[in-house]
Structures are given as structure tokens and as C-alpha cells.
Design an enzyme around this catalytic site. Structure first.
Site, PDB file in Angstrom:
ATOM      1  N   SER A 142      13.076  34.780 -24.822  1.00 33.58           N
ATOM      2  CA  SER A 142      14.442  34.777 -24.302  1.00 33.58           C
ATOM      3  C   SER A 142      14.387  35.033 -22.804  1.00 33.58           C
ATOM      4  CB  SER A 142      15.269  35.877 -24.983  1.00 33.58           C
ATOM      5  OG  SER A 142      16.526  36.040 -24.353  1.00 33.58           O
ATOM      6  N   TYR A 155      16.141  44.844 -27.717  1.00 38.37           N
ATOM      7  CA  TYR A 155      15.953  43.395 -27.821  1.00 38.37           C
ATOM      8  C   TYR A 155      15.215  42.871 -26.596  1.00 38.37           C
ATOM      9  CZ  TYR A 155      17.145  38.433 -28.155  1.00 38.37           C
ATOM     10  OH  TYR A 155      17.084  37.053 -28.215  1.00 38.37           O
TER      11      TYR A 155
END
Length: 275
Positions: A142, A155
Site C-alpha cells: 500500500s 496497518y
């Protein structure tokens, strides 16, 4: 005969979103697609769809945090199709909010699914992949793995870790038949962020939204050429890197980006209400 004919591709998080889109593209290219996710029903529906329209698919319901389940997936894939050629570590989990407010079980689940599972699956899969004349491991990270993201700290940490692991692994396998690639998307128009957009930091919505199909195309491209990393949107990746390298700059521009993201989020929410 498609370009992936005779190649076996294992995809985690394959029941929806990016994983399902990638499965469709690999199957359209003639690949043997092994679908991995916890939800047996959606997996079987996708496998049936691919069998009818594109190629060969096998549903393997499994929790990626279960090491023995991952071993079983590899053995089943190799027994069914004669080997394993591509591993796509795509499964992801998130629980947003300040670390002190997120249940510790959710923090642990983020680490288990996003970091421990792809590392474990890579280690287990390498003996199979080394038997392939051309093998690929593609890890879906990501842009949050390029810049620290408040209220998604765990995350963000797992995606930083996955990116570092992938880059290090690329050096370990350099010169072999195995390549390691990273796909780093910004916000993607899937349930991962759109199920509860109010919980998503405004900063996320400041970036252009990609579709699952666009990110799946990056994954398939990495299986074609073994390129080290693909980022979408490219400009967001560059901004994230600059904010990481120059933290003062990042803190300066963040309020501007958050205001832009808030406007975009509200626009999206109004659109949902209109529908």
C-alpha cells in the site's frame, strides 16, 4: 492458449475486490487459478464463474493466518496442477482508529493477516516455486507502506514491513528463476474502504481512487515481467515518499491534504445517499 497457460497462480483474498479481479485476469490468460479466502461460498461462486467463462479455477477456503491451512493449499495446488508458478499475497485486514482505542485482538489480526501470513506463505511456497522455470511472488502492499498514516498506525506498519520484506527477498532470490514484486495502491474502490467510509481518515480520500481491476492489472503485469514495484497513483507514491523522507514537509502539507480529502469524502457520501 493464453499467456498464462500451464501456469498455476495462487491468490489470497480472492473472494472479492482486487483478488477476484486478478483471478479473472489470470484465468482469462489461461492460468490455473487457485482461490484462497475464508469465505467458502463466494470462492466457489467465483471458481464456477471462471470455469464457465475463462479457464481452470480451484476454490481453497483457508484462513491465511493458519500455517497448516497454507501448507494444505500448496499441496493441493501442486497435486491438482503439477506445480505452483505464481503466488499473490493479497489478503488484507484493517481496523481503523487510534491504537489505544482499537481492540488489541484487531491489532493482532492486522499483523497476522497483513505481515505474518505473506511472510509465512512465501517461506512455505519457495520450494514449490523454485521448481518452476519462471516463478513470481507478488505482494500487495500500500502507499500507506511508504508514509506513516495516523489512525492506521498498525496497518501502515504492516505495509512498511511487507515492502521491506519484499525488497530484501528480491535480493535473496536475485539470479534465480523466482522474482519478487510489490504492488502499492492508494485508495481502491472496494469494500475495504467503502463499507464504512466515515471511519477512513480524510487523508486517504485526498488521493485519486483506483478500481480493483486497475490494481489487478498491475499484479498481472508483475507476473509478466517481474518488475520490482508498481505504484498507483504514481504521483501519490512520490508524495508519500517525500513526506516520509522530509517529515516536517509532511506535517506541513497534511492539513491541506486532509481538507481536500474531507471534501472528497463528503462528495462521495452525498453520491451514495443519492443512489
Amino acid at each position: 492458449m493464453g499467456e498464462f497457460a500451464g501456469r498455476t497462480i495462487i491468490i489470497t483474498g480472492a473472494s472479492s475486490g482486487i483478488g477476484a479481479a486478478a483471478a479473472r485476469q489470470f484465468a482469462a490468460g489461461g492460468g490455473n487459478v487457485v482461490l484462497v479466502a475464508r469465505s467458502a461460498g463466494p470462492l466457489q461462486e467465483l471458481a464456477s464463474e471462471l470455469e464457465q467463462t475463462a479457464g481452470t479455477a480451484l476454490a481453497c477456503p483457508a484462513d491465511v493466518s493458519d500455517t497448516e491451512a497454507l501448507r494444505s493449499v500448496l499441496e493441493t495446488a501442486a497435486t491438482t496442477f503439477g506445480g505452483v508458478d505464481v503466488l499473490v499475497n493479497n489478503a488484507g485486514f484493517n481496523a481503523r482508529g487510534a491504537v489505544g482505542e482499537v481492540p488489541v485482538e484487531d491489532l493482532q489480526r492486522i499483523i497476522d493477516v497483513n505481515l505474518r501470513a505473506p511472510i509465512t506463505f512465501t517461506g512455505l511456497a519457495l520450494p514449490y516455486l523454485r521448481k518452476s522455470a519462471r516463478a513470481n511472488i507478488i505482494n500487495v502492499a500500500s502507499i500507506a507502506g511508504r508514509v506513516p498514516l495516523p489512525h492506521e498506525a498498525t496497518y501502515s506498519a504492516t505495509k512498511f514491513g511487507l515492502r521491506a520484506f519484499s525488497l530484501a527477498m528480491a535480493e535473496e532470490v536475485r539470479g534465480s528463476t523466482v522474482s519478487i514484486s510489490i504492488v502499492s495502491p492508494g485508495p481502491v474502490e472496494t469494500d475495504f474502504i467503502l463499507t464504512d467510509p466515515n471511519s477512513v481518515p480524510d487523508l486517504v480520500f485526498s488521493q485519486p481512487m483506483s478500481t480493483a481491476e486497475q490494481i489487478a492489472t498491475l499484479i498481472v503485469d508483475c507476473a509478466r515481467d517481474g518488475r520490482a514495484e508498481r505504484v498507483r497513483p504514481a504521483v501519490s507514491g512520490k508524495l508519500a515518499t517525500m513526506a516520509y523522507l522530509f517529515p516536517t514537509l509532511g506535517r506541513t502539507i497534511r492539513p491541506l491534504m486532509e481538507r481536500k480529502g474531507h471534501r472528497e469524502k463528503q462528495k462521495y457520501l452525498r453520491g451514495r445517499q443519492a443512489d
